[in-house]
Write a protein that holds these residues in place. Structure first.
Motif, PDB file in Angstrom:
ATOM      1  N   ILE A 193       0.823  -1.197   0.000  1.00 35.38           N
ATOM      2  CA  ILE A 193       0.000   0.000   0.000  1.00 35.38           C
ATOM      3  C   ILE A 193       0.864   1.256   0.000  1.00 35.38           C
ATOM      4  O   ILE A 193       0.479   2.296  -0.550  1.00 35.38           O
ATOM      5  N   GLU A 194       2.055   1.167   0.584  1.00 34.01           N
ATOM      6  CA  GLU A 194       2.959   2.323   0.645  1.00 34.01           C
ATOM      7  C   GLU A 194       3.449   2.746  -0.731  1.00 34.01           C
ATOM      8  O   GLU A 194       3.897   3.883  -0.911  1.00 34.01           O
ATOM      9  N   ASP A 195       3.361   1.850  -1.716  1.00 31.91           N
ATOM     10  CA  ASP A 195       3.758   2.220  -3.076  1.00 31.91           C
ATOM     11  C   ASP A 195       2.810   3.253  -3.674  1.00 31.91           C
ATOM     12  O   ASP A 195       3.170   3.959  -4.624  1.00 31.91           O
ATOM     13  N   GLY A 196       1.611   3.324  -3.141  1.00 32.09           N
ATOM     14  CA  GLY A 196       0.661   4.339  -3.572  1.00 32.09           C
ATOM     15  C   GLY A 196       0.296   4.290  -5.041  1.00 32.09           C
ATOM     16  O   GLY A 196       0.154   5.328  -5.694  1.00 32.09           O
ATOM     17  N   ARG A 197       0.095   3.086  -5.570  1.00 31.95           N
ATOM     18  CA  ARG A 197      -0.186   2.952  -7.003  1.00 31.95           C
ATOM     19  C   ARG A 197      -1.669   3.212  -7.286  1.00 31.95           C
ATOM     20  O   ARG A 197      -2.457   2.291  -7.506  1.00 31.95           O
ATOM     21  N   VAL A 198      -2.008   4.470  -7.305  1.00 36.69           N
ATOM     22  CA  VAL A 198      -3.394   4.870  -7.469  1.00 36.69           C
ATOM     23  C   VAL A 198      -3.980   4.360  -8.781  1.00 36.69           C
ATOM     24  O   VAL A 198      -5.155   3.978  -8.852  1.00 36.69           O
ATOM     25  N   ASP A 199      -3.170   4.327  -9.842  1.00 37.71           N
ATOM     26  CA  ASP A 199      -3.666   3.844 -11.123  1.00 37.71           C
ATOM     27  C   ASP A 199      -4.075   2.383 -11.035  1.00 37.71           C
ATOM     28  O   ASP A 199      -5.119   1.972 -11.596  1.00 37.71           O
ATOM     29  N   GLU A 200      -3.323   1.575 -10.298  1.00 33.29           N
ATOM     30  CA  GLU A 200      -3.678   0.168 -10.125  1.00 33.29           C
ATOM     31  C   GLU A 200      -4.916   0.025  -9.246  1.00 33.29           C
ATOM     32  O   GLU A 200      -5.777  -0.825  -9.507  1.00 33.29           O
ATOM     33  N   TRP A 201      -5.000   0.829  -8.189  1.00 34.73           N
ATOM     34  CA  TRP A 201      -6.187   0.780  -7.334  1.00 34.73           C
ATOM     35  C   TRP A 201      -7.429   1.076  -8.155  1.00 34.73           C
ATOM     36  O   TRP A 201      -8.440   0.388  -8.042  1.00 34.73           O
ATOM     37  N   GLN A 202      -7.339   2.123  -8.981  1.00 32.29           N
ATOM     38  CA  GLN A 202      -8.489   2.521  -9.793  1.00 32.29           C
ATOM     39  C   GLN A 202      -8.863   1.430 -10.777  1.00 32.29           C
ATOM     40  O   GLN A 202     -10.053   1.151 -11.003  1.00 32.29           O
ATOM     41  N   ARG A 203      -7.859   0.793 -11.362  1.00 31.17           N
ATOM     42  CA  ARG A 203      -8.137  -0.266 -12.323  1.00 31.17           C
ATOM     43  C   ARG A 203      -8.851  -1.445 -11.663  1.00 31.17           C
ATOM     44  O   ARG A 203      -9.802  -2.004 -12.228  1.00 31.17           O
ATOM     45  N   MET A 204      -8.415  -1.818 -10.460  1.00 35.77           N
ATOM     46  CA  MET A 204      -9.076  -2.916  -9.759  1.00 35.77           C
ATOM     47  C   MET A 204     -10.489  -2.550  -9.339  1.00 35.77           C
ATOM     48  O   MET A 204     -11.425  -3.350  -9.475  1.00 35.77           O
ATOM     49  N   LEU A 205     -10.665  -1.340  -8.837  1.00 35.99           N
ATOM     50  CA  LEU A 205     -12.011  -0.897  -8.455  1.00 35.99           C
ATOM     51  C   LEU A 205     -12.931  -0.844  -9.660  1.00 35.99           C
ATOM     52  O   LEU A 205     -14.077  -1.298  -9.603  1.00 35.99           O
ATOM     53  N   ASP A 206     -12.429  -0.285 -10.760  1.00 27.94           N
ATOM     54  CA  ASP A 206     -13.249  -0.136 -11.959  1.00 27.94           C
ATOM     55  C   ASP A 206     -13.639  -1.483 -12.554  1.00 27.94           C
ATOM     56  O   ASP A 206     -14.772  -1.658 -13.025  1.00 27.94           O
ATOM     57  N   THR A 207     -12.699  -2.432 -12.565  1.00 27.55           N
ATOM     58  CA  THR A 207     -12.971  -3.732 -13.180  1.00 27.55           C
ATOM     59  C   THR A 207     -13.720  -4.655 -12.227  1.00 27.55           C
ATOM     60  O   THR A 207     -14.776  -5.200 -12.568  1.00 27.55           O
ATOM     61  N   ASN A 208     -13.183  -4.820 -11.034  1.00 26.69           N
ATOM     62  CA  ASN A 208     -13.702  -5.831 -10.110  1.00 26.69           C
ATOM     63  C   ASN A 208     -15.041  -5.456  -9.496  1.00 26.69           C
ATOM     64  O   ASN A 208     -15.876  -6.331  -9.238  1.00 26.69           O
ATOM     65  N   VAL A 209     -15.237  -4.167  -9.219  1.00 28.72           N
ATOM     66  CA  VAL A 209     -16.460  -3.741  -8.536  1.00 28.72           C
ATOM     67  C   VAL A 209     -17.416  -3.019  -9.492  1.00 28.72           C
ATOM     68  O   VAL A 209     -18.532  -3.469  -9.725  1.00 28.72           O
ATOM     69  N   LEU A 210     -16.956  -1.905 -10.050  1.00 28.36           N
ATOM     70  CA  LEU A 210     -17.839  -1.136 -10.925  1.00 28.36           C
ATOM     71  C   LEU A 210     -18.216  -1.937 -12.160  1.00 28.36           C
ATOM     72  O   LEU A 210     -19.362  -1.867 -12.644  1.00 28.36           O
ATOM     73  N   GLY A 211     -17.268  -2.729 -12.682  1.00 23.74           N
ATOM     74  CA  GLY A 211     -17.576  -3.560 -13.840  1.00 23.74           C
ATOM     75  C   GLY A 211     -18.704  -4.531 -13.556  1.00 23.74           C
ATOM     76  O   GLY A 211     -19.606  -4.717 -14.377  1.00 23.74           O
ATOM     77  N   ALA A 212     -18.664  -5.162 -12.380  1.00 21.25           N
ATOM     78  CA  ALA A 212     -19.736  -6.084 -11.999  1.00 21.25           C
ATOM     79  C   ALA A 212     -21.070  -5.353 -11.904  1.00 21.25           C
ATOM     80  O   ALA A 212     -22.112  -5.857 -12.346  1.00 21.25           O
ATOM     81  N   LEU A 213     -21.047  -4.145 -11.346  1.00 18.15           N
ATOM     82  CA  LEU A 213     -22.282  -3.365 -11.217  1.00 18.15           C
ATOM     83  C   LEU A 213     -22.839  -2.965 -12.576  1.00 18.15           C
ATOM     84  O   LEU A 213     -24.057  -2.971 -12.792  1.00 18.15           O
ATOM     85  N   HIS A 214     -21.957  -2.608 -13.505  1.00 18.70           N
ATOM     86  CA  HIS A 214     -22.422  -2.260 -14.847  1.00 18.70           C
ATOM     87  C   HIS A 214     -23.152  -3.447 -15.483  1.00 18.70           C
ATOM     88  O   HIS A 214     -24.199  -3.274 -16.128  1.00 18.70           O
ATOM     89  N   VAL A 215     -22.596  -4.631 -15.325  1.00 17.32           N
ATOM     90  CA  VAL A 215     -23.211  -5.827 -15.912  1.00 17.32           C
ATOM     91  C   VAL A 215     -24.539  -6.135 -15.224  1.00 17.32           C
ATOM     92  O   VAL A 215     -25.539  -6.456 -15.885  1.00 17.32           O
ATOM     93  N   ILE A 216     -24.558  -6.038 -13.906  1.00 16.62           N
ATOM     94  CA  ILE A 216     -25.797  -6.285 -13.166  1.00 16.62           C
ATOM     95  C   ILE A 216     -26.882  -5.304 -13.622  1.00 16.62           C
ATOM     96  O   ILE A 216     -28.022  -5.691 -13.887  1.00 16.62           O
ATOM     97  N   ARG A 217     -26.520  -4.047 -13.706  1.00 13.26           N
ATOM     98  CA  ARG A 217     -27.487  -3.032 -14.140  1.00 13.26           C
ATOM     99  C   ARG A 217     -28.060  -3.356 -15.520  1.00 13.26           C
ATOM    100  O   ARG A 217     -29.262  -3.198 -15.766  1.00 13.26           O
ATOM    101  N   ALA A 218     -27.204  -3.821 -16.423  1.00 11.32           N
ATOM    102  CA  ALA A 218     -27.634  -4.075 -17.798  1.00 11.32           C
ATOM    103  C   ALA A 218     -28.538  -5.299 -17.922  1.00 11.32           C
ATOM    104  O   ALA A 218     -29.369  -5.349 -18.845  1.00 11.32           O
TER     105      ALA A 218
END
Length: 253
Positions: free
Chosen positions: A101-126
């Motif tokens: 976590i100390e590496d602070g890789r915000v781009d990787e955090w965003q990618r995981m959130l967008d794919t793993n969580v938001l991506g699932a929600l987009h599919v559920i919504r559709a």
């Protein structure tokens, strides 16, 4: 292995270009399910779809990015135009990018959130409307979310990945309170160590070696093991919902 109650159904599988998603698509197709393969790699999806069709099954390859709501919406329209309503959704698309976590890789955090969580929600919504409509007419409707044992177990340097999977596990439980009364089944599957392409996303040789060491010690599940589990839970009688299943190699604690 043959499962009753699957033939004639229509399934959407995300992350279907490789690993668990590919295995799920192939397994369901073998059971007589019309399968929609959704991922970003169009050529790879079409290759898998051709294999399914060559073996006598039905498959539709749809290139889409689950992180993009509009892309998923266009995919849903294409699916309905070809197959009509979907009655089985497998949310499998995901990415694993462990680092301290100390590496602070915000781009990787965003990618995981967008794919793993938001991506699932987009599919559920559709597709949740398809599932509800199917169930309202007396059909069997399933939403299967692929989470991870990392939703519960502690793996150093996997904090953000584990948090995204914990979100999916809890989302699945909450959705049961909304969709269960409508006779839509929600199943959360949490694989342990499984041989997939997820390790290829990692850029830390040290963490990759650590993961290899765990695999050597405990052994791994095959993607087909998880696919078999998806087929099993979705083939149960309509009134039976296997809410949550954790699947581990026998030696993994």
């Amino acid at each position: 292995m043959s499962y009753e109650n699957l033939s004639g159904r229509t399934a959407l599988v995300t992350g279907a270009a490789s690993g668990i998603g590919e295995a799920v698509a192939l397994t369901l197709a073998e059971q007589g399910v019309r399968v929609v393969l959704l991922a970003r790699r169009a050529e790879r999806l079409e290759e898998i779809a051709r294999k399914i069709r060559a073996d006598g099954g039905q498959a539709l390859a749809v290139a889409a990015d689950v992180t993009d709501s509009a892309s998923v919406g266009r995919a849903a329209a294409a699916v309905r135009e070809t197959y009509g309503r979907v009655d089985l959704v497998v949310n499998n698309a995901g990415v694993m990018l462990p680092n301290p976590i100390e590496d602070g890789r915000v781009d990787e955090w965003q990618r995981m959130l967008d794919t793993n969580v938001l991506g699932a929600l987009h599919v559920i919504r559709a597709f949740v409307g398809d599932l509800s409509a199917t169930a309202a007419e007396g059909g069997t409707a399933d939403l299967v979310n692929i989470s991870s044992v990392a939703a519960h177990d502690i793996f150093p340097n996997y904090a953000v990945y584990g948090a995204t999977k914990a979100a999916i596990t809890h989302l699945s439980a909450l959705l049961r309170s909304e969709l269960g009364p409508k006779d839509v089944r929600v199943t959360n599957i949490e694989p342990g160590l499984t041989s997939t392409e997820l390790k290829d996303h990692m850029d830390s040789p040290e963490l990759a070696t650590q993961l290899d060491g765990m695999a050597d010690r405990f052994g791994t599940l095959a993607a087909t093991d998880i696919a078999d589990l998806v087929a099993y839970v979705t083939s149960r009688p309509r009134h039976v919902n296997l809410r949550q299943v954790m699947a581990l190699p026998t030696r993994q604690a």
